[in-house]
Design a protein around this motif. Structure first.
Motif, PDB file in Angstrom:
ATOM      1  N   THR A  21       0.859  -1.184   0.000  1.00 46.06           N
ATOM      2  CA  THR A  21       0.000   0.000   0.000  1.00 46.06           C
ATOM      3  C   THR A  21       0.892   1.230   0.000  1.00 46.06           C
ATOM      4  N   THR A  23       0.749   5.677  -0.754  1.00 47.90           N
ATOM      5  CA  THR A  23       0.033   6.901  -1.109  1.00 47.90           C
ATOM      6  C   THR A  23       1.019   7.776  -1.850  1.00 47.90           C
ATOM      7  N   THR A  91      -7.104   4.399  -6.249  1.00 42.18           N
ATOM      8  CA  THR A  91      -7.998   5.550  -6.193  1.00 42.18           C
ATOM      9  C   THR A  91      -7.191   6.778  -6.588  1.00 42.18           C
ATOM     10  N   GLU A 152     -12.383   7.376  -0.071  1.00 44.01           N
ATOM     11  CA  GLU A 152     -10.989   7.056  -0.393  1.00 44.01           C
ATOM     12  C   GLU A 152     -10.206   8.263  -0.912  1.00 44.01           C
TER      13      GLU A 152
END
Length: 171
Positions: A21, A23, A91, A152
């Motif tokens: 994961t 970002t 997303t 999200e």
């Protein structure tokens, strides 16, 4: 052909937690549209061929941002290179146009195309060596959202990338 249930139940038994994961902040750049910039010669055949370059100037900085974020996660030990089949959930938070309504939800049903955003992102994941090739992706779920208009959504342009694997698949 059967439609998937709203909870995205699939025929695959994906691990409940993502194997990776990250970002990534920045403006996601679409990859795929090309602009002709002249003519050159093919090294193989010697024939004259058109020289092409990416139309979007956002592709290179986006790919670098994704590659850097994933490489950092791999170096920190937060993730390991993925083997076997992969499910990608991404997303993309896009900048909301200044002329869009401020007090009601709007949808980014405009350019860039979602598949072109996926293409640049998947190629960056490959460059970071998080997987052997984006051909590993056998299932994906991607969305474009505006800041604050989806659970999200990030508070600024960027993306949340989650990659899942099948438990016990050693490939």
């Amino acid at each position: 052909m059967t439609a998937l249930a709203p909870d995205h139940t699939t025929a695959y038994d994906w691990a409940p937690e993502p194997a990776l994961t990250v970002t990534v902040y920045g403006l996601a750049g679409p990859q795929g549209s090309k602009t002709p910039v002249g003519w050159g010669r093919s090294r193989k055949t010697g024939k004259s061929i058109p020289l092409m370059r990416e139309s979007s100037k956002k592709v290179k900085p986006w790919r670098e941002a994704v590659t850097d974020a994933i490489t950092a996660a791999l170096l920190r030990g937060d993730a390991h290179p993925l083997a076997g089949p992969v499910r990608a959930d991404v997303t993309f938070t896009m900048p909301k146009p200044v002329n869009a309504p401020k007090r009601r939800r709007t949808y980014p049903a405009v350019s860039p195309d979602l598949d072109k955003l996926e293409r640049s992102t998947y190629d960056a994941i490959t460059a970071a060596k998080a997987w052997e090739d984006d051909g590993r992706v056998i299932e994906s779920h991607s969305r474009k959202v505006y800041p604050g208009e989806h659970p999200e959504a990030l508070d600024q342009p960027g993306a949340i990338i989650r990659l899942y694997t099948l438990p016990g698949d050693p490939r």
